[in-house]
Design an enzyme around this catalytic site. Sequence first.
Site, PDB file in Angstrom:
ATOM      1  N   THR A  60       0.907  -1.124   0.000  1.00 27.36           N
ATOM      2  CA  THR A  60       0.000   0.000   0.000  1.00 27.36           C
ATOM      3  C   THR A  60       0.949   1.176   0.000  1.00 27.36           C
ATOM      4  OG1 THR A  60      -1.690  -1.261   1.128  1.00 27.36           O
ATOM      5  CG2 THR A  60      -1.738   1.102   1.513  1.00 27.36           C
TER       6      THR A  60
ATOM      7  N   SER B 273     -11.043  -2.306   5.168  1.00 27.72           N
ATOM      8  CA  SER B 273      -9.624  -1.966   4.983  1.00 27.72           C
ATOM      9  C   SER B 273      -8.961  -1.785   6.345  1.00 27.72           C
ATOM     10  CB  SER B 273      -9.528  -0.657   4.197  1.00 27.72           C
ATOM     11  OG  SER B 273      -8.210  -0.174   4.171  1.00 27.72           O
TER      12      SER B 273
HETATM   13  N1  GLY Z   1      -5.596  -3.763   1.111  1.00 25.95           N
HETATM   14  C1  GLY Z   1      -5.154  -3.546   2.422  1.00 25.95           C
HETATM   15  C2  GLY Z   1      -6.098  -2.711   3.206  1.00 25.95           C
HETATM   16  O1  GLY Z   1      -6.903  -1.996   2.652  1.00 25.95           O
HETATM   17  O2  GLY Z   1      -6.078  -2.775   4.400  1.00 25.95           O
END
Ligand code: GLY
Length: 572
Positions: free
Chosen positions: A380, A451
């Site tokens: 991320t 998330s």
């Molecule tokens: N895809 C990782 C999150 O959104 O936590």
Amino acid sequence: MYIQKLFFTTAIFMFVCIYAFCQKQTGNNSNYVPQKKIICNNGAVVSAHWLASKAGVAILKKGGNAIDAAIATQLVLAVVYPAAGNIGGGGFMVAHFTNGKNISLDFREKAPEKASRNMYLDSAGNAQINASQDGHLAAGVPGTIAGLFASMKYAKLPFAVLIESAINLAENGFAISASQARSFNRTKKEFIELNFSTIAFVKENEWKAGDVLIQKDLANTLKRIRDNGQKGFYEGETAKLIVAEMQKGKGIISLEDLKKYEAKERSVVDFTYKGYQIITMPLPSSGGVILQQMMKMIEDKNIALMQFQSAASVQLMVELERRAYADRAEFLGDPDFVNVPINTLVSTNYLNARMKDYVPGKAGSSKNTMAGIIKESEETTHLSVTDMDGNAVSVTTTLNGGYGSRTVVGGAGFLLNNEMDDFSIKQGVPNMYGALGNEKNAIAPGKRMLSSMTPTLVLKNGFPYLVLGTPGGTTIPTSIFQTLVNILEFNMSAEEAVNKPKFHHQWLPDIVSVEKDFAKKIVKQLENMGYKIVIRDAWSKTDLIQIQNHAKGSKTIIAVGDKRGDDDAQGY
Ligand code: GLY
């Protein structure tokens, strides 16, 4: 003779100037070492790539505000940091404006209309994890471009100015770093398997530092967005290319899904911790809620007396991480679809009761044998910005895994996310981060998957004091929690707070992960208390800005990029 010499010298001088200008324009400086810290007074940007941080600061210098800089930085990340910087994924923004307003923007991906509860189960009811993680069917409807346009109402400069650097870097190329070269080489096999067309990230020979990455298709997509706004992505040529790509690989995103996508402004999570005001992301990110739970469970515990990463302080933090993540799995999901008892979850009575069975010196138990598998790739990306006026913006976006689904939209040059895996695809089956969920986070058409992203601001006396966030999947809230405790309780500098080793517990699997440089002596003491410790490669990459002496005109900005990545801090 003299004229000839003068002509020759001038020609060489001009050549050197033009060469240097081109290098600067295209970012072809392969020897660049990321700048990890800058102290300045006007504005700063920290992100996962120096070209993105520099693009953000250039916008601040042009008169843009923190939102303008965040938009430009995110767009450049989509070009120079393809593993996570994106236009084919989604994310969250938290911002504080000098008029006192705090906002959060949700541009998380959504399940397509054709998605269904059991779409990743085979006929025997077994979860098909490959389908939710690899390739076309793993992709949710992207949200990033809608999010950037939703934030434009707070911006000062035209979008065409904000997207210019991204277009230049995609069109003319930039020199990749050693870590980017390794990352492309590691992913080559999957890129080939999961794509039907030739993609810019694959070449015959191994990538090496200094190789120039040119992305013409992506440049054209960015130009369509520049010329047609949000419709340049969600309608017209780009939308057609996305749907055509879906049809090649059993994906289900439709033209209608794209046209209907909207980012949402939501009320921020807003709570106090010992006089500081903490502003962070609400659902559908679990990050803000569990950060609030963890901070509130620790507030009255005098953790400063226990000292930084003593066995006692780590144990206490692990135990409250356990409780917060158990609640995440049980209660949290998209608030547009399910009821979540938020007020109870963050109430003092409830949190006090949660800690009743905490026994200092003795490991708790998650009382469930189900163990998730935690992958190493937690891709991320985060960017933190502050501007001259004192506006502050914290943005975390993602494709989910590294390079998301690893599928590039043919002819459009950008990667699609594999965010569908963040839903609970079957009760009891962990996602790629080992996180469990239930019906609250089950798949439904148009729903947003839960998330962990936690873009966060801390205000002191009403002024921005900390702007921070990190990648790391389910480790995000615990990294933010520990960075805050490092500063607010252990009085660490911004740099120390970011770079000190992190540890992580998420209820299930019932293990405590520690980064490689975590003290071995403390590992032994925790094992003696009954904890199962797993030593892992670093996962946190916190990009943090600290603003000291808030009075306007005399503030000091300390911007820090995490030592763990190519993260880079720029300012002026
Ligand atoms: N895809 C990782 C999150 O959104 O936590």
